[in-house]
Design a protein around this motif. Sequence first.
Motif, short mmCIF file in Angstrom:
data_model
loop_
_atom_site.label_atom_id
_atom_site.label_comp_id
_atom_site.label_asym_id
_atom_site.label_seq_id
_atom_site.Cartn_x
_atom_site.Cartn_y
_atom_site.Cartn_z
N ALA A 24 25.89 -24.91 9.26
CA ALA A 24 26.97 -24.48 9.92
C ALA A 24 28.05 -23.67 9.25
CB ALA A 24 27.66 -25.48 10.78
N ILE A 25 28.46 -22.59 9.47
CA ILE A 25 29.54 -21.89 8.85
C ILE A 25 30.65 -22.12 9.75
CG2 ILE A 25 27.90 -20.73 7.35
CD1 ILE A 25 29.08 -18.23 8.92
N ASN A 26 31.77 -22.00 9.11
CA ASN A 26 33.23 -21.77 9.93
C ASN A 26 33.82 -20.82 9.32
OD1 ASN A 26 36.08 -23.57 9.18
ND2 ASN A 26 35.67 -22.79 11.28
N PRO A 27 33.88 -19.50 9.96
CA PRO A 27 34.56 -18.43 9.37
C PRO A 27 36.41 -19.08 9.30
CG PRO A 27 33.17 -17.68 10.95
CD PRO A 27 33.26 -19.30 11.12
N THR A 51 26.00 -13.78 6.68
CA THR A 51 26.27 -15.06 6.24
C THR A 51 25.57 -16.38 7.00
OG1 THR A 51 28.34 -13.84 5.31
CG2 THR A 51 27.97 -16.60 5.20
N ALA A 52 25.85 -16.09 8.15
CA ALA A 52 25.20 -17.50 8.97
C ALA A 52 23.77 -17.31 8.70
CB ALA A 52 25.43 -17.26 10.40
N LEU A 68 34.18 -20.38 5.04
CA LEU A 68 34.09 -19.33 4.19
C LEU A 68 35.12 -18.21 4.56
CD1 LEU A 68 30.14 -19.15 4.39
CD2 LEU A 68 31.43 -19.87 2.62
N ALA A 69 35.58 -17.58 3.93
CA ALA A 69 36.64 -16.54 3.99
C ALA A 69 35.93 -15.15 4.30
CB ALA A 69 37.44 -16.51 3.00
N PHE A 70 36.40 -14.53 5.29
CA PHE A 70 35.95 -13.14 5.47
C PHE A 70 37.22 -12.16 5.84
CE2 PHE A 70 32.65 -15.79 7.14
CZ PHE A 70 31.50 -15.29 6.60
#
Lengths: 75, 142
Positions: A24-27, A51-52, A68-70
Amino acid sequence: MAGIPTVLITTDKESSQQQRPPRAINPEGFTWGHSLGTAGNKDLQMAVLRTALRQFEELHMPGTVRTLAFEGYKP
Amino acid sequence: MADLSRRCVPFTPPTRKLSEMTIAIVSTAGVHLKEQEPFSKEGDDTWRHIPGDVNVADLMITHGAPEEHYDRTQAKQDINVIFPIERLHELAAQGVIGGVSERHWSLMGYSLRLQKYYNETAPAVAKEVERSSVDAVLLTAG
């Protein structure tokens, strides 16, 4: 059951973390309803999506949510 | 759900490279075709199939969550912010992924019958996905 590899994009890290998803990613800073960013911002949407999907090929500690930073997110 | 998570993380490794994978979206963001029956805002544990070649203009959102919690204003202008079907097709055209599934699964993540959602709805959707030609799933929740 063999199972299917999954990756989650979440805007609610706390709730998602409790479920210990395999990938899992959390922008960072994105709010609910903006999983991949905002309307018309294709570059940002693509960056989040790439990215995911890359999580399938990267080492990802199962059960954790990566924040993660975008760049370019303006809610 | 908590029981399973306490015991183990259900991790399934991919069997092929990303550039060879067919990807499907499974989303609880409440997306559906305009011609499909809308989700019930009172709580809904059914799901809709979204065709892979859908025209995004034919999609809409019906969700029980209050607008101040789940902001639909961006997704109403551009469904890709929660259901990135056009971006997936672009990645397929670029060769980054192998392909886009002919079918995607959409639910509405607001149900008053969580036990049913966990015991019946989620396994039924998972079974459908497993029986399809999908290699991996992108999950979005809105």
